[in-house]
Enzyme design. Structure first.
Site, PDB file in Angstrom:
ATOM      1  CE  LYS A  13      -6.285  -7.571  -3.275  1.00 46.07           C
ATOM      2  NZ  LYS A  13      -6.026  -8.487  -4.385  1.00 46.07           N
ATOM      3  NE  ARG A  88      -9.312  -4.907  -7.630  1.00 45.84           N
ATOM      4  CZ  ARG A  88      -8.461  -5.923  -7.576  1.00 45.84           C
ATOM      5  NH1 ARG A  88      -8.875  -7.153  -7.448  1.00 45.84           N
ATOM      6  NH2 ARG A  88      -7.168  -5.696  -7.640  1.00 45.84           N
ATOM      7  NE  ARG A 127       2.606  -7.957  -6.788  1.00 45.59           N
ATOM      8  CZ  ARG A 127       1.302  -7.742  -6.660  1.00 45.59           C
ATOM      9  NH1 ARG A 127       0.669  -8.095  -5.552  1.00 45.59           N
ATOM     10  NH2 ARG A 127       0.622  -7.148  -7.615  1.00 45.59           N
ATOM     11  NE  ARG A 160       0.048  -9.098 -10.831  1.00 47.37           N
ATOM     12  CZ  ARG A 160      -0.996  -8.885 -10.027  1.00 47.37           C
ATOM     13  NH1 ARG A 160      -1.170  -9.636  -8.958  1.00 47.37           N
ATOM     14  NH2 ARG A 160      -1.869  -7.942 -10.278  1.00 47.37           N
ATOM     15  NE  ARG A 171      -2.518  -3.208 -10.642  1.00 46.95           N
ATOM     16  CZ  ARG A 171      -1.314  -3.740 -10.406  1.00 46.95           C
ATOM     17  NH1 ARG A 171      -0.242  -3.270 -11.014  1.00 46.95           N
ATOM     18  NH2 ARG A 171      -1.171  -4.736  -9.575  1.00 46.95           N
TER      19      ARG A 171
HETATM   20  P1  AMP Z   1      -5.306  -8.548  -8.616  1.00 43.37           P
HETATM   21  O1  AMP Z   1      -4.471  -9.748  -8.885  1.00 43.37           O
HETATM   22  O2  AMP Z   1      -6.332  -8.778  -7.546  1.00 43.37           O
HETATM   23  O3  AMP Z   1      -4.449  -7.335  -8.318  1.00 43.37           O
HETATM   24  O4  AMP Z   1      -6.123  -8.218  -9.969  1.00 43.37           O
HETATM   25  C1  AMP Z   1      -5.450  -7.942 -11.182  1.00 43.37           C
HETATM   26  C2  AMP Z   1      -6.346  -7.144 -12.100  1.00 43.37           C
HETATM   27  O5  AMP Z   1      -7.518  -7.912 -12.415  1.00 43.37           O
HETATM   28  C3  AMP Z   1      -6.867  -5.841 -11.521  1.00 43.37           C
HETATM   29  O6  AMP Z   1      -5.947  -4.760 -11.658  1.00 43.37           O
HETATM   30  C4  AMP Z   1      -8.132  -5.626 -12.364  1.00 43.37           C
HETATM   31  O7  AMP Z   1      -7.814  -5.148 -13.651  1.00 43.37           O
HETATM   32  C5  AMP Z   1      -8.650  -7.054 -12.527  1.00 43.37           C
HETATM   33  N1  AMP Z   1      -9.601  -7.401 -11.436  1.00 43.37           N
HETATM   34  C6  AMP Z   1      -9.422  -8.334 -10.454  1.00 43.37           C
HETATM   35  N2  AMP Z   1     -10.488  -8.385  -9.666  1.00 43.37           N
HETATM   36  C7  AMP Z   1     -11.376  -7.484 -10.138  1.00 43.37           C
HETATM   37  C8  AMP Z   1     -12.676  -7.047  -9.723  1.00 43.37           C
HETATM   38  N3  AMP Z   1     -13.284  -7.565  -8.632  1.00 43.37           N
HETATM   39  N4  AMP Z   1     -13.286  -6.088 -10.462  1.00 43.37           N
HETATM   40  C9  AMP Z   1     -12.705  -5.557 -11.564  1.00 43.37           C
HETATM   41  N5  AMP Z   1     -11.473  -5.896 -11.986  1.00 43.37           N
HETATM   42  C10 AMP Z   1     -10.801  -6.853 -11.291  1.00 43.37           C
END
Ligand code: AMP
Length: 220
Positions: A13, A88, A127, A160, A171
């Site tokens: 994404k 989300r 990754r 990460r 996740r």
């Molecule tokens: P991502 O880089 O999009 O995978 O986000 C990393 C982490 O940030 C996720 O595993 C969540 O803990 C937090 N996070 C990102 N976006 C959201 C969201 N819209 N709602 C809640 N937690 C979020």
């Protein structure tokens, strides 16, 4: 144009959001990047979000919704955004829907990158991101030219901290239990574009543009 990119961790994404942003002149709003930079800068928001992110849980809606809506109401986001990682949850989608009319904005499309769960696990374990700007690589499918170094800015490639096997499984579980409901929300509004995300990056991008009725730089 305002777009939402929905996809599980490892679905590509971020990569597709960047291609859309570049091509359509949108602002890229990645909630994950916002939280990570807040943690790196030691802000209050970062301190509140860190424990959730480290556990692989979602940051509470109360914190996330306010953060993203406040950002979207700033003038620099008025000419169009690609939302990457938000909404989300169904509550986040509803809150966004309610807030947009006051900002004279509407969501044009929600793009769902559909990738089978077993493929996602494999992608995430391989990754790497660059330390400076989180440019994403995969040691198998998208390796850097020089091992361990970002092609774009020369910084070191790292995994990460939340990309460990246990956390990844947690996740993905949250995605397929909770975030998938966001696709139902936009399908009901006839705004959902579902694309097979288990294809080369250029083909996924071409399929997205075709579904939006736009010409892609990549041939479908
Ligand atoms: P991502 O880089 O999009 O995978 O986000 C990393 C982490 O940030 C996720 O595993 C969540 O803990 C937090 N996070 C990102 N976006 C959201 C969201 N819209 N709602 C809640 N937690 C979020």
């Amino acid at each position: 144009m305002n777009l939402i990119i929905i996809g599980a961790q490892g679905s590509g994404k971020g990569t597709q959001a960047s291609l859309l942003v570049e091509r359509l002149g949108l602002r890229h709003v990645s909630s994950g990047d916002i939280f990570r930079s807040a943690i790196q800068n030691g802000t209050e928001l970062g301190m509140q979000a860190k424990s959730y992110i480290d556990r692989g849980d979602l940051v509470p809606d109360s914190l996330t919704i306010h953060l993203i809506l406040a950002l979207l109401s700033e003038p620099e986001y008025s000419s169009g955004v690609a939302l990457d990682g938000f909404p989300r949850t169904r509550d986040q989608a509803q809150a966004l829907d309610q807030a947009l009319p006051q900002m004279q904005k509407t969501i044009d499309y929600a793009i769902y990158l559909n990738v089978p769960q077993e493929k996602l696990l494999d992608r995430l374990l391989n990754r790497y991101v660059c330390e400076a700007h989180q440019h994403v690589y995969n040691i198998r499918s998208k390796p850097p030219i020089t091992a361990g170094i970002c092609d774009i800015d020369g910084s070191k490639l790292i995994q990460r901290s939340d990309d460990n096997p246990e956390n990844i499984k947690h996740r993905l579980h949250i995605f397929f239990q909770q975030t998938i409901q966001v696709t139902h929300f936009y399908r009901a509004q006839k705004k959902l574009i579902e694309v097979d995300g288990d294809q080369p990056i250029t083909k996924v991008s071409a399929d997205i543009f075709e579904a939006m009725g736009l010409q892609s730089e990549f041939v479908a």
